[in-house]
Scaffold this motif. Structure first.
Motif, PDB file in Angstrom:
ATOM      1  N   UNK A 166     -28.236  -7.142 -16.145  1.00  0.00           N
ATOM      2  CA  UNK A 166     -29.178  -8.242 -15.935  1.00  0.00           C
ATOM      3  C   UNK A 166     -30.481  -7.715 -15.348  1.00  0.00           C
ATOM      4  N   UNK A 167     -30.398  -6.820 -14.386  1.00  0.00           N
ATOM      5  CA  UNK A 167     -31.606  -6.238 -13.797  1.00  0.00           C
ATOM      6  C   UNK A 167     -32.422  -5.518 -14.861  1.00  0.00           C
ATOM      7  N   UNK A 168     -31.746  -4.809 -15.746  1.00  0.00           N
ATOM      8  CA  UNK A 168     -32.427  -4.107 -16.825  1.00  0.00           C
ATOM      9  C   UNK A 168     -33.121  -5.094 -17.760  1.00  0.00           C
ATOM     10  N   UNK A 223     -29.487   0.506 -10.032  1.00  0.00           N
ATOM     11  CA  UNK A 223     -28.433   0.990  -9.134  1.00  0.00           C
ATOM     12  C   UNK A 223     -28.951   1.991  -8.117  1.00  0.00           C
ATOM     13  N   UNK A 224     -30.022   2.699  -8.427  1.00  0.00           N
ATOM     14  CA  UNK A 224     -30.556   3.680  -7.482  1.00  0.00           C
ATOM     15  C   UNK A 224     -31.737   3.141  -6.664  1.00  0.00           C
ATOM     16  N   UNK A 225     -32.150   1.902  -6.935  1.00  0.00           N
ATOM     17  CA  UNK A 225     -33.273   1.308  -6.192  1.00  0.00           C
ATOM     18  C   UNK A 225     -32.863   0.944  -4.776  1.00  0.00           C
ATOM     19  N   UNK A 226     -33.822   1.003  -3.879  1.00  0.00           N
ATOM     20  CA  UNK A 226     -33.618   0.488  -2.525  1.00  0.00           C
ATOM     21  C   UNK A 226     -33.850  -1.015  -2.606  1.00  0.00           C
ATOM     22  N   UNK A 227     -32.772  -1.786  -2.581  1.00  0.00           N
ATOM     23  CA  UNK A 227     -32.877  -3.245  -2.755  1.00  0.00           C
ATOM     24  C   UNK A 227     -33.706  -3.897  -1.652  1.00  0.00           C
TER      25      UNK A 227
END
Length: 72
Positions: free
Chosen positions: A26-28, A36-40
């Protein structure tokens, strides 16, 4: 009143991997590559809300299809 410490607990632990995969997909789709590697913590509340909102929408759709006996 629900305990805030358990509100985000996954009820079915076996579903964790599928939920994480759905979140990444969904993020994509929303243009957030490498989610998955982002700092949320660096994402806006709106961006994080979109991902969670779309996840909820899809999960509700899946449940409705399951209850209605139809598949996508």
């Amino acid at each position: 009143m629900p305990n805030n410490n358990t509100s985000n607990r996954i009820v079915v632990p076996e579903a964790r991997q599928a939920l994480n995969q759905m979140k990444t997909e969904i993020a994509s789709e929303l243009g957030m590559t490498n989610y998955e590697s982002m700092d949320k913590g660096n994402l806006s509340a709106r961006q994080n809300g979109y991902v969670g909102g779309y996840m909820t929408k899809r999960l509700v759709e899946m449940a409705q299809r399951s209850m209605g006996g139809t598949t996508r």
